[in-house]
Design an enzyme around this catalytic site. Structure first.
Site, PDB file in Angstrom:
ATOM      1  N   LYS A  29     -10.200   1.469  -5.166  1.00 56.30           N
ATOM      2  CA  LYS A  29      -9.753   0.231  -4.527  1.00 56.30           C
ATOM      3  C   LYS A  29     -10.939  -0.457  -3.864  1.00 56.30           C
ATOM      4  CE  LYS A  29      -5.124   2.095  -3.672  1.00 56.30           C
ATOM      5  NZ  LYS A  29      -4.104   2.485  -2.665  1.00 56.30           N
ATOM      6  N   SER A  71      -6.463   6.968   7.818  1.00 56.25           N
ATOM      7  CA  SER A  71      -7.139   5.883   7.106  1.00 56.25           C
ATOM      8  C   SER A  71      -8.571   5.722   7.597  1.00 56.25           C
ATOM      9  CB  SER A  71      -6.371   4.566   7.304  1.00 56.25           C
ATOM     10  OG  SER A  71      -7.183   3.458   6.982  1.00 56.25           O
ATOM     11  N   VAL A  95     -16.752   7.145   2.234  1.00 62.28           N
ATOM     12  CA  VAL A  95     -16.831   5.705   2.016  1.00 62.28           C
ATOM     13  C   VAL A  95     -15.622   5.018   2.639  1.00 62.28           C
ATOM     14  CG1 VAL A  95     -16.870   3.877   0.282  1.00 62.28           C
ATOM     15  CG2 VAL A  95     -18.122   6.004  -0.125  1.00 62.28           C
ATOM     16  N   ASN A 137     -10.599   3.249   6.949  1.00 65.83           N
ATOM     17  CA  ASN A 137     -10.852   1.873   7.367  1.00 65.83           C
ATOM     18  C   ASN A 137     -10.274   1.592   8.755  1.00 65.83           C
ATOM     19  OD1 ASN A 137     -12.103   0.518   4.835  1.00 65.83           O
ATOM     20  ND2 ASN A 137     -10.412   1.737   4.055  1.00 65.83           N
ATOM     21  N   LYS A 167      -6.238  -4.815   1.631  1.00 69.20           N
ATOM     22  CA  LYS A 167      -5.572  -4.143   2.753  1.00 69.20           C
ATOM     23  C   LYS A 167      -6.539  -3.299   3.566  1.00 69.20           C
ATOM     24  CE  LYS A 167      -5.157   0.148   0.815  1.00 69.20           C
ATOM     25  NZ  LYS A 167      -6.295   0.909   0.623  1.00 69.20           N
ATOM     26  N   GLY A 223      -0.532   1.456  -4.280  1.00 73.60           N
ATOM     27  CA  GLY A 223       0.587   1.920  -3.466  1.00 73.60           C
ATOM     28  C   GLY A 223       0.150   2.821  -2.328  1.00 73.60           C
ATOM     29  N   TRP A 253      -9.519  11.704  -3.011  1.00 79.99           N
ATOM     30  CA  TRP A 253      -8.467  11.080  -3.812  1.00 79.99           C
ATOM     31  C   TRP A 253      -8.466  11.639  -5.232  1.00 79.99           C
ATOM     32  CZ3 TRP A 253      -3.929   9.810  -3.954  1.00 79.99           C
ATOM     33  CH2 TRP A 253      -3.358   8.783  -4.703  1.00 79.99           C
ATOM     34  N   SER A 312      -0.582   5.866  -0.436  1.00 78.96           N
ATOM     35  CA  SER A 312      -0.770   7.245  -0.922  1.00 78.96           C
ATOM     36  C   SER A 312      -1.998   7.890  -0.295  1.00 78.96           C
ATOM     37  CB  SER A 312      -0.912   7.242  -2.452  1.00 78.96           C
ATOM     38  OG  SER A 312      -1.824   6.230  -2.871  1.00 78.96           O
TER      39      SER A 312
END
Length: 299
Positions: A79, A224, A249, A226, A161, A107, A11, A109
């Site tokens: 986040k 994603s 992570v 997660n 989220k 948002g 990121w 991304s």
């Protein structure tokens, strides 16, 4: 504009790529020294405008070791929730800089798509409208940045989220169908807003990019981390093995621990987070998700 990015994971590197289109962007990291415009942490901290992209659990200890100046301006692009202190990251940061010097990026991304220059929309939230607009104007044309002042809502939405994304991955891993996933996400959005409203967040934040937008993206794609954790849990894999295979992570694993503790302290009803927590700690995933979908109530 000159700005410095602290943290060069996927990121942080994607933000470096995007923001370099319009700004002089410098980046620092413990691990990646071959990046364009890589400089030392000491050089980064001489700049006024910073972007913090460290893992959520690292931010508190990092700030204690490397205190910021009171005149630093910080865009928080991480986040999560501090699991040790049970505090939101904006609360941690406000121990070091004034509230009006802090903004939060949120948002839908994915780093991989930002790195390719694909169209993306994000939100910069701050109690200081001028600061929010200053950071928003740094983003390139392909990355539209909206401005808002709901810092708490943006941060909680971005953290929570990830927990719902784990549940969604479990649902899909169990092959329960699109109907089940849609129901889970709708209830998850309600749960996120219920939790956040307890701390002063606004409902509209959860109906926009920071809430619904980020949730639907993160909870429905194998990009994603997660979501992939949830898929692995549904297959009966050991959590540590899943995390080792990811090599990155997955903040939701830590965030859910903090959410459960905070919800208990404030008597907030968080059934999906509770089931994710119990699955992580060994409960049968299929029984948990089916129980969630069959329960009565308006949530």
């Amino acid at each position: 504009m000159k700005l410095g990015i602290i943290g060069a994971g996927k990121w942080g590197s994607a933000l470096h790529f995007a923001l370099s289109k319009k700004n002089d962007v410098y980046i620092t990291s413990r691990h990646y020294h071959d990046l364009k415009n890589f400089v030392s942490l000491e050089e980064i901290l001489r700049l006024e405008y910073l972007i913090l992209v460290l893992p959520a659990q690292v931010i508190g200890p990092w700030l204690e070791k490397h205190p910021l100046r009171k005149d630093h301006k910080v865009l928080l692009a991480s986040k999560g929730i501090d699991i040790k202190k049970k505090k939101f990251l904006n609360e941690i940061l406000q121990q070091f800089i004034p509230q009006e010097h802090l903004a939060v990026l949120s948002g839908p991304s994915f780093a991989a798509e930002v790195q390719k220059g694909l169209p993306t929309a994000v939100v910069v939230s701050s109690s200081n409208e001028i600061l929010a607009k200053t950071y928003a104007q740094m983003f390139p044309d392909f990355m539209k940045a909206y401005v808002d002042d709901d810092v708490v809502g943006a941060e909680i939405a971005g953290a929570y989220k990830n927990v719902i994304a784990i549940a969604s991955g479990i649902c899909d891993g169990l092959k329960l169908g699109n109907n089940a996933r849609a129901a889970l996400l709708a209830r998850g959005l309600v749960e996120m807003e219920r939790f956040a409203s307890h701390f002063g967040a606004r409902m509209r934040t959860f109906l926009g990019l920071s809430g619904a937008g980020d949730l639907f993206l993160t909870a429905s794609s194998t990009l994603s981390r997660n979501y992939r954790v949830g898929l692995g849990l549904a297959l009966g894999k050991d959590l540590q093995r899943i995390l080792n295979d990811l090599g990155e992570v997955a903040e939701g694993v830590y965030t859910v621990e903090a959410i459960i503790e905070i919800a208990k302290e404030h008597s907030i009803y968080v059934p999906i987070a509770r089931e994710v927590y119990e699955i992580i700690h060994g409960k049968n995933p299929k029984l948990s998700i089916i129980h969630l979908l069959e329960r009565n109530g308006d949530d």
